[in-house]
Design a protein around this motif. Structure first.
Motif, PDB file in Angstrom:
ATOM      1  N   LEU A  80      34.625  49.309  33.369  1.00 34.74           N
ATOM      2  CA  LEU A  80      33.512  48.437  33.727  1.00 34.74           C
ATOM      3  C   LEU A  80      32.785  47.939  32.492  1.00 34.74           C
ATOM      4  O   LEU A  80      32.329  46.793  32.449  1.00 34.74           O
ATOM      5  CB  LEU A  80      32.535  49.183  34.640  1.00 34.74           C
ATOM      6  CG  LEU A  80      32.956  49.334  36.107  1.00 34.74           C
ATOM      7  CD1 LEU A  80      31.915  50.145  36.865  1.00 34.74           C
ATOM      8  CD2 LEU A  80      33.143  47.974  36.757  1.00 34.74           C
ATOM      9  N   THR A  83      34.707  45.073  31.055  1.00 38.68           N
ATOM     10  CA  THR A  83      34.532  43.874  31.881  1.00 38.68           C
ATOM     11  C   THR A  83      33.159  43.255  31.640  1.00 38.68           C
ATOM     12  O   THR A  83      33.013  42.027  31.575  1.00 38.68           O
ATOM     13  CB  THR A  83      34.699  44.225  33.365  1.00 38.68           C
ATOM     14  OG1 THR A  83      35.977  44.843  33.549  1.00 38.68           O
ATOM     15  CG2 THR A  83      34.597  42.996  34.237  1.00 38.68           C
ATOM     16  N   PHE A 163      31.889  41.437  39.869  1.00 41.45           N
ATOM     17  CA  PHE A 163      31.548  42.536  38.959  1.00 41.45           C
ATOM     18  C   PHE A 163      30.362  43.336  39.479  1.00 41.45           C
ATOM     19  O   PHE A 163      30.411  44.573  39.569  1.00 41.45           O
ATOM     20  CB  PHE A 163      31.236  41.984  37.560  1.00 41.45           C
ATOM     21  CG  PHE A 163      30.700  43.033  36.619  1.00 41.45           C
ATOM     22  CD1 PHE A 163      31.551  43.943  36.017  1.00 41.45           C
ATOM     23  CD2 PHE A 163      29.339  43.117  36.342  1.00 41.45           C
ATOM     24  CE1 PHE A 163      31.055  44.917  35.152  1.00 41.45           C
ATOM     25  CE2 PHE A 163      28.841  44.074  35.487  1.00 41.45           C
ATOM     26  CZ  PHE A 163      29.699  44.976  34.886  1.00 41.45           C
TER      27      PHE A 163
END
Length: 640
Positions: A80, A83, A163
């Motif tokens: 994460l 990203t 996201f």
């Protein structure tokens, strides 16, 4: 979420503390309409795409993305986090593109001026973007054309939604809001280490005591053995030479003498006593004790024949103890703040550290203050925890603002009085009093401290208001204390005198000789009808303020308080707990005594430090006390 309510309370407390009433009202309104919903992806997207970017709030955008990055890194979510880094780059580029589309080149230049260095450190892909404000038609440039298309914007919006949806789903949310979980675990480990170090020091102290007792027993065994041989030889000689010796010492008396010789100590091993307040008899007991020095071959007793010795001091019952190891030299002073949330401790290396022992208290005030010279006195402002006053051996008085983390005032006493031995703030008015001495930095405490000067300072203008009268060439003042309303100031001197001042008139109203030696510390009693004084000889007296000169209570702690050497600041001091029932005194040993005031019960001994205890203080409201030691440590002990 398990910590949502606690976090909301912290935010509310912060807004009230800072006076953000408008923000608090808006916050309360949001809570009323949003309780239980948690994080909403649409609201975050609206904040980014409808507020921060259109209104050119680049700093808010960068801060928000930094917030997410911080907590994702703390939750160890590497995929994460990777990203988010890519999404951050795209969102910042969208901000630049939007500004150019609105013909706000100035906002683009401002953005790169504020964030350019960080962007280059993060990625080299930003290098060519620094030229975009100066390109005539960037939307036609092959390198930037794609970022001006609607397709790229839709893709950015969709990827942002995906996201944040992944971050804020049920499985990711607790990980994001597990605030300082690793830090809490680290704090627990540190606490365990401190407890183990404490246990180790206690075992080492116990081992040293046992070794000393063992060596004493061995010496006693040898002495008794030699005396027994001597007695056998004497008996043998007396039998063989009965005609020569007309008389023989009785065996019982001879045995008693041999045992006294073997022990090698006076019969009176008790150095502690209690003085009754019934008439002249108490004064005669006091006079006898002062004349004999509290020692001798006859045990000291009171009217009730109670005598307390060191063996009567049990170890204090501790609920919890924390050890602060931030100093690199012996501790000279340590003080609780007015609320008890913060602690200031000074070291002989010229530094003062402000810290907290409670993990629930914010550490935003923690700081290290470098004074560059020996620190002789510390005191907190009485009405708040905002200001700390520091007195040094070079005539300097510093006022440290713990919120601003800086020295807000740097005062200097006159050159004739360079040593600021004590500082006390008034509990009511914005004033403080400094006790300065003319003795130089090489003076030892209680010896050659020179003459005294008592100055009253205004804490608003930071200027001297008046100098309290002490007479011609007065001996140095060692300790100060105010009563509860700040109208009376008590001061003790190296000649054994206690002086009392009326602060409204600025005059001395009374005084009396309290000790035959220098007084190192004084305190008002709990009901302020008495005052405690600690002499450099280790004697403690509680003096009546209603019947001047009458002693209400006393102790002789000379076995704990023999003179310290090495610095003027190495003076013994004492502290009363919040209820005025327990008196804690510094010690030349690794343990300090805690006396029960106005009682015939035995006292306690604190847990052992690695060296002698140089400074003490009590929490203003709780049964918690401080001990600073020559082993560079400060301990916060909570009683059970």
């Amino acid at each position: 979420m398990e910590k949502m309510q606690y976090a909301e309370e912290l935010v509310r407390e912060f807004l009230v503390f800072r006076g953000f009433t408008n923000a608090l009202e808006a916050y309360e309104a949001e809570l009323r309409t949003d309780i239980g919903k948690g994080f909403e992806v649409d609201k975050i997207l609206d904040l980014i795409f409808s507020v921060y970017v259109p209104k050119f709030q680049s700093d808010n955008l960068v801060s928000l993305l930094g917030f997410f990055k911080h907590y994702l890194s703390s939750s160890s979510s590497t995929p994460l986090l990777s990203t988010l880094s890519k999404l951050e780059t795209s969102l910042l580029r969208f901000y630049v593109v939007h500004a150019l589309q609105c013909n706000r080149t100035d906002k683009v230049v401002e953005f790169f001026a504020l964030n350019g260095a960080n962007l280059l450190q993060t990625s080299q892909d930003w290098t060519h973007w620094f030229a975009i404000p100066y390109i005539k038609n960037p939307h036609m440039d092959p390198e930037f054309r794609v970022f001006f298309s609607k397709e790229w914007y839709r893709a950015l919006h969709l990827s942002s939604r995906n996201f944040f949806s992944e971050v804020f789903n049920g499985s990711r949310l607790p990980a994001l809001l597990k605030i300082s979980s690793e830090m809490n675990a680290a704090n627990l480990l540190k606490r365990d280490i401190i407890h183990l170090n404490l246990k180790l020091s206690q075992l080492q102290a116990l081992l040293a005591e046992k070794e000393a007792q063992l060596s004493q027993f061995r010496s006693m065994e040898g002495s008794i053995s030699s005396s027994s041989n001597f007695r056998e030889e004497s008996t043998h000689i007396s039998k063989e030479s009965s005609e020569v010796f007309a008389t023989v010492v009785p065996q019982g008396s001879q045995t008693e003498i041999s045992q006294d010789s073997a022990v090698g100590v006076p019969a009176n091993i008790h150095a502690e006593f209690i003085i009754s307040t019934s008439g002249d008899n108490s004064n005669s007991v006091l006079s006898d004790h002062l004349r004999d020095g509290g020692a001798g071959n006859t045990p000291l007793k009171e009217n009730n024949d109670e005598v307390y010795g060191e063996e009567d001091f049990g170890e204090v019952k501790v609920d919890h103890q924390e050890t602060f190891l931030g100093h690199t030299s012996a501790i000279s002073r340590c003080r609780f703040s007015a609320s008890g949330n913060n602690i200031a401790s000074a070291s002989l290396d010229g530094t003062v550290r402000i810290w907290t022992y409670d993990t629930s208290t914010p550490v935003s005030r923690n700081a290290t203050i470098y004074c560059g010279t020996e620190i002789l006195s510390l005191d907190w402002e009485c009405k708040s925890d905002r200001l700390l006053l520091i007195g040094t051996s070079e005539g300097c008085i510093k006022a440290w603002n713990v919120d601003a983390k800086r020295v807000v005032c740097d005062l200097n006493t006159t050159e004739a009085f360079p040593s600021v031995l004590d500082i006390k703030c008034s509990p009511v008015e914005p004033i403080f009093v400094s006790a300065a001495a003319s003795g130089g930095a090489s003076s030892t405490y209680g010896n050659d401290l020179g003459f005294a000067s008592l100055t009253v300072w205004n804490m608003k203008t930071w200027k001297a208001m008046t100098v309290l009268p002490l007479g011609e060439d007065p001996p140095a003042i060692t300790s100060l204390c105010f009563n509860h309303n700040g109208k009376i100031l008590a001061a003790s001197a190296v000649d054994g005198m206690i002086h009392m001042f009326d602060m409204s008139a600025g005059l001395q109203i009374t005084g009396w000789p309290a000790h035959d030696s220098s007084i190192s510390s004084i305190l008002f009693g709990p009901d302020e009808t008495s005052i405690f004084s600690l002499g450099s000889d280790g004697k403690i007296f509680e003096w009546s303020l209603q019947n001047q000169g009458q002693i209400l209570w006393s102790r002789d702690c000379s076995r704990f308080c023999y003179p310290l050497t090495g610095s003027k600041s190495c003076r013994h001091e004492m502290a009363l707990d919040a209820n005025g029932r327990r008196l804690l005194v510094t010690s030349s040993s690794v343990r300090a005594p805690i006396y029960q005031v106005q009682g015939h019960s035995n006292g306690w001994r604190t847990l052992a430090h690695g060296s002698h205890i140089t400074t003490v203080d009590w929490h203003p409201t709780l049964p918690i006390f401080l001990t600073g030691s020559a082993d560079n440590s400060v301990r916060v002990t909570s009683l059970s």
